[in-house]
Design a protein around this motif. Sequence first.
Motif, short mmCIF file in Angstrom:
data_model
loop_
_atom_site.label_atom_id
_atom_site.label_comp_id
_atom_site.label_asym_id
_atom_site.label_seq_id
_atom_site.Cartn_x
_atom_site.Cartn_y
_atom_site.Cartn_z
N VAL A 192 0.96 -1.23 -0.04
CA VAL A 192 -0.03 -0.10 -0.10
C VAL A 192 0.88 1.17 0.06
CG1 VAL A 192 -1.46 1.36 1.43
CG2 VAL A 192 -1.91 -1.19 1.08
N THR A 195 4.02 1.83 -1.11
CA THR A 195 4.82 1.88 -2.31
C THR A 195 3.65 2.15 -3.40
OG1 THR A 195 4.56 -0.55 -2.77
CG2 THR A 195 6.50 0.33 -1.73
N LEU A 196 2.43 1.62 -3.30
CA LEU A 196 1.60 2.06 -4.32
C LEU A 196 1.18 3.68 -4.13
CD1 LEU A 196 -0.58 0.96 -6.60
CD2 LEU A 196 -2.19 0.74 -4.75
N VAL A 197 1.15 4.09 -2.85
CA VAL A 197 0.79 5.47 -2.72
C VAL A 197 1.99 6.53 -3.05
CG1 VAL A 197 0.32 7.19 -0.97
CG2 VAL A 197 -0.69 4.95 -0.71
N MET A 213 2.49 6.65 -6.76
CA MET A 213 1.62 7.64 -7.47
C MET A 213 2.02 9.13 -7.31
SD MET A 213 -0.81 6.67 -9.47
CE MET A 213 -1.83 8.06 -9.46
N VAL A 214 2.27 9.39 -5.89
CA VAL A 214 2.80 10.66 -5.36
C VAL A 214 3.94 11.20 -6.46
CG1 VAL A 214 3.58 12.02 -3.60
CG2 VAL A 214 1.97 10.51 -3.04
N ASN A 268 1.20 11.44 -13.70
CA ASN A 268 -0.11 11.77 -12.80
C ASN A 268 0.18 12.12 -11.60
OD1 ASN A 268 0.16 9.24 -12.67
ND2 ASN A 268 -1.60 8.73 -13.80
N GLY A 269 1.29 12.40 -11.17
CA GLY A 269 1.50 12.49 -9.69
C GLY A 269 1.01 13.49 -8.80
N LEU A 270 1.24 13.60 -7.60
CA LEU A 270 0.88 14.63 -6.62
C LEU A 270 1.59 16.04 -6.95
CD1 LEU A 270 -1.31 14.89 -4.41
CD2 LEU A 270 0.55 14.34 -2.79
N PRO A 275 0.92 19.16 -10.84
CA PRO A 275 0.34 20.35 -10.84
C PRO A 275 1.25 21.74 -10.47
CG PRO A 275 -1.35 19.02 -9.90
CD PRO A 275 0.07 18.31 -9.88
N TRP A 332 8.28 8.00 5.64
CA TRP A 332 6.74 8.28 5.81
C TRP A 332 6.30 7.06 6.47
CZ3 TRP A 332 2.45 6.17 3.84
CH2 TRP A 332 0.99 7.05 3.88
N LEU A 381 9.30 -2.95 -5.39
CA LEU A 381 7.94 -2.60 -6.09
C LEU A 381 8.22 -0.92 -6.55
CD1 LEU A 381 5.76 -3.73 -3.33
CD2 LEU A 381 5.99 -4.93 -5.33
N TRP A 404 1.41 15.30 6.16
CA TRP A 404 1.74 14.08 6.19
C TRP A 404 0.51 13.01 5.64
CZ3 TRP A 404 6.13 12.22 8.01
CH2 TRP A 404 6.27 10.89 8.57
N TRP A 426 -5.39 11.88 -0.53
CA TRP A 426 -5.52 11.99 -2.06
C TRP A 426 -5.81 10.61 -2.73
CZ3 TRP A 426 -0.87 10.65 -5.82
CH2 TRP A 426 -1.24 11.23 -7.13
N THR A 459 -5.69 13.58 -12.43
CA THR A 459 -5.67 13.13 -11.01
C THR A 459 -5.90 14.23 -9.95
OG1 THR A 459 -3.43 12.71 -11.18
CG2 THR A 459 -4.50 10.91 -11.71
N GLN A 485 0.30 -3.68 -8.76
CA GLN A 485 1.14 -2.38 -9.17
C GLN A 485 2.37 -2.93 -10.13
OE1 GLN A 485 3.21 -0.69 -5.90
NE2 GLN A 485 2.13 -2.00 -4.52
#
Lengths: 296, 281
Positions: A124, A126-128, A131-132, A137-139, A142, A171, A239, B28, B34, B50, B237
């Motif tokens: 979970v 590494t998935l988050v 993506m970030v 399409n990362g956080l 923008p 984290w 991963l 954090w 998100w 996204t 993934q």
Amino acid sequence: MSANSLIAARRRDALAAYLFLAPFGLIYITFLVYPLFKGLWISLHDWELAGSYREYIGFLNYEDLWTDTIFWKAVGNTLTFVAMTVPTMTALALVLALAVFGQGRLKGVLRSIFFMSSVFSVSVVTLVWSMVLSADNGLLVPFFHFIGMKPVNFLGHPTLAMPSIALTTLWWGVGLPMALFLAALSQIPGELYEAAELDHASRFTVLRRITLPSIRHTVLLVLVLQIVGQFQIFGQAHLMTQGGPANRTRTLVQYIYETSFRDWQVGYATAMSFGLFLLMLGFTMLQLWLGRKGDE
Amino acid sequence: MASARTSGLRRVTDLLILGATVAFAILWLLPVIWVVAMSLKPNAELMRSTAGFLPVPFTLDNYIGLLKLDTVPRWLMHSLIVSVTMTCLVLVVSSMAGYAFARLEFPFKKTLFLLMVAGLMVPEQAVFIPLHTMVSGWGLHNTHFALVMPRVAVPIGVFLMMQFFRSVPKELEEAAAIDHASRLTIFLKIMLPLSVPAVTTLGLFTFIFAWNDFLWPLVSATKADMYTVTVGLASIQSNFAFSEGLGAVMASAVFASLPIVLLFLIFQRFIVAGVAMSAGK
């Protein structure tokens, strides 16, 4: 009670003790002690994962390690990762613990937030973070567009990939050391702080003279636990980057895993895993020894 | 006068630190918020962008699709079976052994104790390959047995239970011994009921560990219909061509984490206490 019945009672106790220990002992021997020795035996063989090809080759697997450049690359990467995570994790955990220590509902909520990320599983996390950190399409995409830059592909970047994995790990893992520090902070006697208050000691002086010396054992404990824990890094690299780019994030456990379960060289992989074991043991001993010396 | 001023200053810095901590906590949480938001948006919207921390436009389709797909619920079931069984077995063997080390006298007690503590030094990476060949030899990969059994004898569990039993007043046991109660009766009727806090803590840690276990399930449960949810999510993934789309991937991550997050929120008091306990306080 007569001497005879005392002896009988003792015997009964001993028998009861062995019966109480038996379930743990049997499982422990079957699934830990035996595999450990079997591993030593396997590491002396050219041993394939499937099939029955096994040949005794003595210490050849261990000798091969000296000339395996990817192995040393993986050792280097693992040490780099440990060097990146352990000090930052310990410092961040301490700062957070100091910030959220104390009474009140708000602080309780803050404690939960910082601890919560450690209950997620590695896949979970590494998935988050994949993506970030994604450049598509990362956080942060923008944000990069806003400042007029092309989004950085963190995980595909030769020098940024490992720090990105370290950030992810930070984290994920800061909750446990933070909780250890919180436990240590609550053990400091209140009188020490009261005395400091009477002396009008500054916040910084109190931290340096009272708080830090009182929790130095916990600092050591956290360092040891972190070194041992971070040495075992596998999932994040496996991963998020699959060891890339160009082996820059291939870690030791990952290389062991690949050698055994992708290349089928079980004997060689086992030899490596004993190398890792010794390395970790060495670091733990060193750390404990340094800590003991610091106390004298 | 001077001290009043310093204490005023102190209050201001206290507030500033608290404010900074709150801001940091929000930062954090952002990745989690998100991801949850994405899991609640339609795939068509995610293809476009996204960005955004609010699920607008809102949909539950990703979750409904997940339940129809049957893979993720199956993985969840495996995780649940493995985690619950492992937790029960760890509690049984650890409390029994912990009691023996805490309260009984027997020959070779010190040696046996040292042998157990030595196990703390052995990382799983040192034994997972021989363990794999051993379980292969038995033909037992892709079973719950293989996922659970190697994780049952945990030295730290015995250690925690032993610490706890030592803190129980001896008089409670002696009263029962006078009544000629057997050791088993004493253990079951007196010690275990007293050890609910320790058992809860150890149980929670074991459950979380089991749920998140990765390396061993990855090499032992290799068939997709035997995956635990942690391994299953990893397989999704590494294969980003997941046909169901980004929203569904995010939904499975949220879905997989839900049980463990709920458990954490309900029992966090015990988890923090457990950390303090394992630090040897």
